[in-house]
Design an enzyme around this catalytic site. Structure first.
Site, PDB file in Angstrom:
ATOM      1  N   GLU A   1     -51.786 -54.256 -64.911  1.00 55.74           N
ATOM      2  CA  GLU A   1     -50.427 -54.217 -65.454  1.00 55.74           C
ATOM      3  C   GLU A   1     -49.513 -53.339 -64.609  1.00 55.74           C
ATOM      4  OE1 GLU A   1     -51.073 -54.875 -70.278  1.00 55.74           O
ATOM      5  OE2 GLU A   1     -50.340 -52.948 -69.559  1.00 55.74           O
TER       6      GLU A   1
ATOM      7  N   GLY B   1     -53.612 -50.107 -74.083  1.00 57.10           N
ATOM      8  CA  GLY B   1     -53.334 -50.796 -75.344  1.00 57.10           C
ATOM      9  C   GLY B   1     -53.265 -52.284 -75.080  1.00 57.10           C
TER      10      GLY B   1
ATOM     11  N   HIS C   1     -61.058 -45.122 -76.153  1.00 60.12           N
ATOM     12  CA  HIS C   1     -60.932 -45.869 -74.893  1.00 60.12           C
ATOM     13  C   HIS C   1     -59.886 -46.968 -74.957  1.00 60.12           C
ATOM     14  CE1 HIS C   1     -62.844 -49.347 -76.643  1.00 60.12           C
ATOM     15  NE2 HIS C   1     -63.044 -49.935 -75.498  1.00 60.12           N
TER      16      HIS C   1
ATOM     17  N   ALA D   1     -57.282 -49.665 -77.862  1.00 56.91           N
ATOM     18  CA  ALA D   1     -56.798 -49.935 -79.216  1.00 56.91           C
ATOM     19  C   ALA D   1     -57.915 -50.455 -80.106  1.00 56.91           C
ATOM     20  CB  ALA D   1     -55.657 -50.952 -79.152  1.00 56.91           C
TER      21      ALA D   1
ATOM     22  N   LYS E   1     -53.554 -61.372 -65.781  1.00 59.31           N
ATOM     23  CA  LYS E   1     -54.783 -61.543 -66.579  1.00 59.31           C
ATOM     24  C   LYS E   1     -55.548 -62.772 -66.112  1.00 59.31           C
ATOM     25  CE  LYS E   1     -55.169 -60.741 -70.900  1.00 59.31           C
ATOM     26  NZ  LYS E   1     -55.905 -59.479 -70.886  1.00 59.31           N
TER      27      LYS E   1
END
Lengths: 528, 144
Positions: free
Chosen positions: A260, A428, A451, A453, A527
């Site tokens: 990201e 997250g 580690h 969410a 992704k």
């Protein structure tokens, strides 16, 4: 029991099952959020009879700490860190039964811990921490590390601000899309020429990658274990695992792994953030991936070996995925050697993706100056010295879906992070936020924290609720550019399928496991 | 849940959050395991009705325990992961020593439509291989 304590008792009614499907739970737990309530147990108890464990009975010790008293073969209590807001998530699957199971392992000390993002895993819960006393028959269990050995996160900081991406974010994302291999059969950044090269990766991890020109020395200083776990044993890695590892160094994989582009959108601790080089509006890159097929194969191989060896060691476990062997046994040593090799592979993997990211930034934005803030695993077992009841002991600390969080002043920290405590990187979901935490003095659970969410909805349910194309549009409207290989894979990772990461990290802070430093929000997602 | 086959032989797949449960049945161990392998492939791919490009051997030990099932499921995961090939048909038999083996027809990954995450491991929990009625039934859990 303290008369003021709150209990959430065993129920065992038909539940979501530990893995998110509508199947009968073996036996479950029931959340009670009203103080002083004891939920009646009424479910299936077959497994309890088989294991000798009582239904899970949570006793509240503090607003964010719950205790499961030892029953039957449990050698230590279970300790669960959860706020009232997270408790329904925490008790909605079989993960707390797994906390009990882990508490039965030979040599376990202090407690079987569950972090606020705990959820069901194979054998050990994901979000579980357990330490065994190496000199007192303590075991190592591949299930306590997980299949994706050394799955972890690294964060790169840049000299860029959000405004610098204006008009150029689509081009940057296209370049990352082109340079970051992910998904099945899509290759990898690094084409290893020989098995000797792979062996070097397994022995020296990021150090070998940097030595071959895929990074800079500073990257190693800011990587856990300076880029390589010592004592990797390539001979303990099967031929099949080596084959699976040959063509995947520098690839994201799929599932919840990602790369990201993020922006710091809130600074919680200005002094620590400044010491870490973070500031409001800074563009960063977060990479989340692991040791790919090689790590999975090593886990499978050694679980099988340990299952066969356990009777000879006089060990019985309540779940075959908790297969284990004494750290000092031949099987224990072999696993730790192979695990170290996989950990090094995971670090080299993230290092190669870092190199590819720098190339993409250079091509589109004219700068490759991405500095590694830190790289830390959240699936690993490590031999660490700790005080147990006042005595210094060598422990085998399993962290599965949990992150080491060294306190300020720890000698294993790089010099420029010695005063801040270890950076803890908590990803997250792609539509919400990620966090940077720091280790704290006196941090519990052997200096461990959360580690991520943690899932709150099954992948299947998420994919039924929204189509990938619609989610892509929603994320675009929110200013998040997505480059995903498949719409279904994207839908499975929809933000609503995860717990509230802000609540998870706030709970860690309240529990004294770590402190918040900064929050980052995604602006671009790559992704599988 | 998806179900395919008949009372004599068939398989079904239960999709869960982090894994898939594959169940299969057949008149003998070889057919039962072949159905389980088909189920494994169907957890992530729509199996194309086309001629395979290669045939690869597949085999496991003689044990009637779930170990043989686990070994063969891992074989399929390995072929997909390392060679980028997806098995579309299995031809298994039982050797004199009781070992289940044979071959599998495979096609390149690019010719298959993926419908979900590819399994990455086989759990040793909740696996079973047993006789029921006049035939065999088996179950395995594969992680994704």
């Amino acid at each position: 029991m303290d008369s003021d304590s709150t209990r959430a008792g065993g129920s065992g009614t038909r539940g979501k099952g530990g893995t998110g499907a509508d199947v009968p739970a073996e036996h479950g737990t029931h959340a009670s959020t009203a103080r002083g309530t004891l939920a009646a147990g009424s479910g299936r108890r077959a497994a309890e009879g088989a294991t000798g464990l009582a239904p899970v009975d949570l006793v509240q010790e503090t607003p964010v700490r719950w205790r499961i008293e030892p029953t039957g073969p449990m050698r230590v209590p279970g300790i669960v860190f959860a706020s009232q807001a997270l408790l329904p998530d925490v008790v909605s699957d079989r993960s707390l039964v797994q906390v009990q199971h882990v508490a039965t392992l030979p040599g376990i000390v202090e407690a079987s811990y569950a972090m606020p993002d705990v959820h069901w895993g194979y054998g050990f819960p994901i979000g579980g921490v357990a330490a065994t006393d190496v000199e007192r028959g303590g075991v190592v269990s591949p299930g306590g590390v997980g299949f994706d050995i050394s799955c972890g996160v690294r964060l790169l900081t840049s000299p860029l601000a959000r405004d610098d991406l204006d008009g150029r974010l689509p081009a940057l994302m296209d370049e990352l899309d082109r340079r970051i291999p992910r998904g099945l059969g899509r290759g990898a950044v690094w084409h290893l020429g020989t098995e000797d090269e792979l062996a070097a990766v397994l022995r020296d991890g990021s150090r070998y990658a940097v030595a071959r020109g895929h990074g800079v020395e500073r990257d190693l200083e800011h990587c856990e274990d300076s880029g390589a776990v010592p004592d990797a044993d390539v001979a303990a890695v099967s031929a099949r695992a080596l084959q699976r590892g040959m063509a995947q160094v520098g690839s994201l994989g799929s599932g919840n792994h990602f790369l990201e582009v993020q922006v710091v959108d809130r600074v919680d601790d200005p002094a620590t953030a400044a010491a870490m080089g973070l500031h409001q509006g800074m563009v960063c890159v977060m990479v989340h991936c692991g040791s790919r097929g090689l790590g999975h194969q090593i886990c499978s191989d050694h679980v099988r070996t340990m299952l066969a060896a356990m009777p000879g060691h006089g060990i019985a476990v309540p779940d075959p995925q908790l297969a284990c062997a004494p750290v000092h046994s031949a099987e224990g040593r072999a696993y730790l050697g192979a695990m170290a090799a996989a950990a090094n592979y995971g670090r080299a993997n993230r290092q190669l993706l870092t190199a590819a990211t720098r190339q993409a930034f250079a091509a589109v934005l004219g700068t490759a100056a991405l500095d590694l803030l830190y790289d830390v695993s959240h699936n690993l077992a490590k031999l660490e010295p700790h005080l147990v009841e006042g005595d210094a002991r060598m422990l085998c600390v399993h962290r599965k879906g949990a992150t080491r969080a060294l306190p300020p002043g720890h000698p294993d920290l790089p010099d420029d992070l010695r005063t801040t405590g270890q950076p803890v990187l908590v990803p997250g979901s792609m539509g919400t936020a990620s966090h940077v935490l720091a280790g704290v003095a006196g941090g519990g659970a052997f200096h461990s924290t959360c580690h991520g969410a943690g899932r709150a909805m099954s992948r299947h349910a998420a994919a039924r609720r929204i189509r990938g194309g619609e989610l892509r549009r929603q994320l675009a409207d929110a200013g998040i550019a997505v480059r995903a290989l498949s719409d279904r894979g994207l839908a499975e990772e929809a933000p609503f399928s995860y717990k509230d990461v802000d609540e998870v990290v706030a709970t860690c802070e309240r529990a004294g496991l770590a402190r918040r430093v900064a929050r980052l929000r995604p602006v671009g997602v790559v992704k599988g | 849940m998806t179900i395919a086959g008949s009372r004599a032989s068939g398989h079904r797949v239960l999709r869960r959050d982090v894994d898939r449960v594959v169940e299969a049945w057949g008149p003998d161990r070889a057919v039962c395991i072949a159905e389980a392998l088909r189920a494994l492939v169907e957890t992530f791919a729509d199996v194309p009705d086309e001629v395979a490009t290669r045939v690869l051997p597949i085999g496991a030990g003689a044990s009637e325990s779930p170990d043989a099932l686990v070994g063969l499921l891992e074989e399929v995961i390995y072929v997909v992961d390392v060679f980028g090939m997806v098995p579309v048909r299995f031809h298994l038999g039982i050797a004199d020593d009781g070992a289940v083996g044979g071959d599998m027809e495979v096609v390149p990954l690019q010719r298959v439509k993926l419908n979900g995450p590819v399994p990455v491991e086989v759990s040793h929990r909740d696996t079973s291989m047993h006789r029921r009625g006049g035939g065999w039934r088996c179950q395995a859990v594969v992680g994704v």
